[in-house]
Design an enzyme around this catalytic site. Structure first.
Site, short mmCIF file in Angstrom:
data_model
loop_
_atom_site.label_atom_id
_atom_site.label_comp_id
_atom_site.label_asym_id
_atom_site.label_seq_id
_atom_site.Cartn_x
_atom_site.Cartn_y
_atom_site.Cartn_z
N GLU A 187 30.97 -20.90 -47.63
CA GLU A 187 30.73 -22.00 -48.51
C GLU A 187 31.55 -21.87 -49.49
O GLU A 187 31.25 -22.21 -50.85
CB GLU A 187 29.23 -21.91 -48.84
N ASN A 228 33.94 -19.73 -43.36
CA ASN A 228 32.59 -19.99 -42.88
C ASN A 228 32.10 -21.41 -43.96
O ASN A 228 31.95 -20.88 -44.90
CB ASN A 228 31.51 -19.19 -42.51
N HIS A 264 24.36 -27.15 -39.25
CA HIS A 264 22.70 -27.26 -39.61
C HIS A 264 22.75 -28.86 -39.44
O HIS A 264 23.05 -29.62 -40.43
CB HIS A 264 22.61 -26.76 -40.94
N GLU A 292 26.02 -21.36 -37.12
CA GLU A 292 24.49 -21.50 -37.73
C GLU A 292 23.71 -22.45 -37.21
O GLU A 292 22.90 -23.43 -37.84
CB GLU A 292 24.41 -21.37 -39.02
N ASP A 294 21.43 -25.26 -36.02
CA ASP A 294 19.85 -25.56 -35.64
C ASP A 294 20.13 -27.22 -35.90
O ASP A 294 20.86 -27.92 -36.48
CB ASP A 294 18.76 -24.98 -36.52
O1 G3I Z 1 12.50 -10.98 -48.28
C1 G3I Z 1 11.98 -11.43 -49.54
C2 G3I Z 1 10.58 -11.09 -49.76
O2 G3I Z 1 10.28 -9.67 -50.01
C3 G3I Z 1 10.06 -11.94 -50.83
O3 G3I Z 1 8.81 -11.54 -50.99
C4 G3I Z 1 10.33 -13.50 -50.70
C5 G3I Z 1 9.86 -14.25 -51.79
O4 G3I Z 1 10.71 -14.50 -52.69
O5 G3I Z 1 11.72 -13.57 -50.55
C6 G3I Z 1 12.21 -12.81 -49.55
O6 G3I Z 1 13.44 -13.15 -49.43
C7 G3I Z 1 13.68 -14.43 -48.91
C8 G3I Z 1 14.74 -14.17 -47.75
O7 G3I Z 1 15.38 -15.65 -47.00
C9 G3I Z 1 14.04 -13.68 -46.49
O8 G3I Z 1 12.97 -14.69 -46.19
C10 G3I Z 1 14.71 -15.09 -49.95
O9 G3I Z 1 14.02 -15.31 -50.96
C11 G3I Z 1 15.31 -16.34 -49.41
O10 G3I Z 1 16.37 -16.80 -50.32
C12 G3I Z 1 16.09 -16.18 -48.02
O11 G3I Z 1 16.59 -17.28 -47.88
C13 G3I Z 1 17.60 -17.25 -46.92
C14 G3I Z 1 18.84 -18.10 -47.31
O12 G3I Z 1 19.96 -18.28 -46.45
C15 G3I Z 1 19.30 -17.45 -48.47
O13 G3I Z 1 19.96 -16.31 -48.38
C16 G3I Z 1 17.29 -17.84 -45.61
O14 G3I Z 1 16.39 -16.95 -44.74
C17 G3I Z 1 18.44 -17.89 -44.42
O15 G3I Z 1 18.11 -18.89 -43.58
C18 G3I Z 1 19.56 -18.81 -45.30
O16 G3I Z 1 20.61 -18.90 -44.33
C19 G3I Z 1 22.00 -19.61 -45.11
C20 G3I Z 1 23.20 -18.80 -44.51
O17 G3I Z 1 23.23 -17.21 -45.13
C21 G3I Z 1 24.38 -19.42 -44.97
N1 G3I Z 1 24.47 -20.97 -44.66
C22 G3I Z 1 22.96 -21.47 -44.92
C23 G3I Z 1 21.97 -20.84 -44.41
C24 G3I Z 1 20.49 -21.44 -44.55
O18 G3I Z 1 20.49 -21.88 -45.99
#
Ligand code: G3I
Length: 381
Positions: A187, A228, A264, A292, A294
């Site tokens: 990004e 990406n 997405h 990615e 969906d």
């Molecule tokens: O694991 C922690 C947990 O311990 C904690 O209690 C909870 C509450 O804060 O957070 C959890 O971590 C979260 C993690 O997902 C796992 O669920 C993070 O806050 C949250 O920010 C993270 O979101 C991910 C996001 O990227 C940011 O990294 C999404 O799952 C993931 O699907 C998303 O994926 C991105 C790609 O990497 C890049 N392209 C877009 C895509 C969608 O946004």
């Protein structure tokens, strides 16, 4: 008749009897196998009455068995589900031949404090993938999100460049020869096609992109290196800018091997221009990949929306299969039980191929049907 001659006639008789018995056994074996409809289920016990059990027919077609050679089918893996949910693991192992860590390989999760690496989560994913004959796509080395808190924006450019280089080098070296491709930079572009205003751009200038690719290549020359992004799937100002960026980087000899299109998407809009867009990037001499995918649906998801969704999934697969340089199609989660969409896109959901009970949705069926006519890839492909 002398003792010797008596002995030799006895051994001749014995030999004759053994040979006769052997012939009978062989004849029985031939008969039994002939009655097995050519299914080889391995050696069966001679003379056994019960026919050998039929080979287990898969209760449904699996994407990984139907993809044409050279095109991987993958999914993002939710680390928690991998460790807690056996059905998740079963479907994951049987449906996909490449996997991406949804979060486990992001900087803040891998290097929670400077120089201290928490490899466990990502290592478990790699071990699972190897046991399931899956390859691993690394996500992601340089991104404006998930930068660990210990990285201070107040540091000097030299200090920031040093920690970024150390991270890229450490991660790619640790997974050398176990990750087939990396999202080196994720990004980097803003919606208007300009370089995104990130800590890296502000402090290191646009050269941070080329540097990251060179560091990754030095750490694992065999890994395919991707840039990406999202919102680049069809012709747009952002997609044009990405095309120019990749062309310029390669002209400078920067080892950009591939371009990842996140995809997405929304069920209400079919990606009509995707194939042509993939082709124009492929013309740069790079691989392309859907990284990615969906297809979010405005809830409630009724039969009509799910049919629309199926058409979009089918379009994306058809576009990838129509471009020889398209090397993989990865979905960003495969069950509605584990998807980032509801948490980020209020009022949307049901974005995956399988529902929350792991039952195939029309989208999965549409992809299987599209692949149906192709040469099946047997086990070990
Ligand atoms: O694991 C922690 C947990 O311990 C904690 O209690 C909870 C509450 O804060 O957070 C959890 O971590 C979260 C993690 O997902 C796992 O669920 C993070 O806050 C949250 O920010 C993270 O979101 C991910 C996001 O990227 C940011 O990294 C999404 O799952 C993931 O699907 C998303 O994926 C991105 C790609 O990497 C890049 N392209 C877009 C895509 C969608 O946004």
């Amino acid at each position: 008749m002398t003792a010797d001659s008596r002995r030799s006639s006895r051994s001749t008789l014995l030999l004759a009897v053994t040979l006769a018995l052997g012939a009978v056994l062989l004849a029985t074996l031939v008969v039994v196998t002939a009655s097995g409809h050519g299914r080889s289920t391995g050696p069966s016990v001679a003379g056994s009455a019960t026919p050998s059990p039929p080979a287990p027919t898969p209760e449904r077609d699996r994407l990984r068995d139907l993809m044409p050679p050279g095109v991987r089918i993958g999914t993002a893996i939710d680390g928690r589900a991998l460790s807690l949910d056996s059905t998740y693991r079963d479907v994951l192992a049987t449906e996909f031949d490449t996997v991406t860590a949804e979060n486990a390989m992001k900087w803040r999760n891998l290097e929670p404090s400077e120089g201290v690496y928490a490899w466990v989560g990502a290592d478990q994913l790699i071990d699972f993938a190897q046991r399931s004959r899956q390859s691993v796509y690394g996500h992601t080395l340089v991104w404006h999100n998930d930068v660990p808190q210990w990285v201070s924006p107040d540091w000097s450019p030299e200090r920031l460049r040093a920690v970024l280089r150390a991270h890229v080098t450490a991660v790619v070296s640790h997974y050398r020869d176990r990750v087939w491709a990396w999202d080196v930079v994720n990004e980097a572009l803003d919606e208007d096609g300009t370089l995104r205003d990130t800590l890296w751009l502000r402090k290191l200038g646009p050269g941070y992109i080329a540097d990251a690719f060179r560091w990754a290549h030095a750490a694992d020359p065999s890994a395919r290196l991707f840039i990406n992004d999202y919102g680049t799937e069809e012709r747009s100002r952002k997609s044009d800018a990405l095309l120019k960026l990749v062309r310029d980087l390669r002209a400078q000899g920067v080892p950009v091997d591939g371009v990842g299109f996140q995809a997405h998407l929304e069920s209400a809009r079919r990606p009509a221009g995707l194939a042509a867009n993939l082709r124009r990037f492929a013309a740069l001499g790079v691989s392309v990949a859907i990284t990615e995918l969906d297809v979010r649906v405005k809830l409630p998801a009724g039969p009509a929306q799910l049919r629309q969704q199926a058409a979009v999934y089918r379009d994306v697969l058809a576009a990838c299969l129509s471009v020889p340089a398209c090397v993989s199609l990865t979905v960003w989660g495969f069950t509605d039980a584990r998807s980032w969409i509801p948490g980020y896109h209020r009022g949307y959901g049901a974005a995956c191929l399988l529902d929350a009970q792991y039952r195939p949705k029309p989208a999965h069926t549409a992809m299987i049907e599209l692949l149906g006519t192709r040469r099946p890839r047997g086990p070990g492909a």
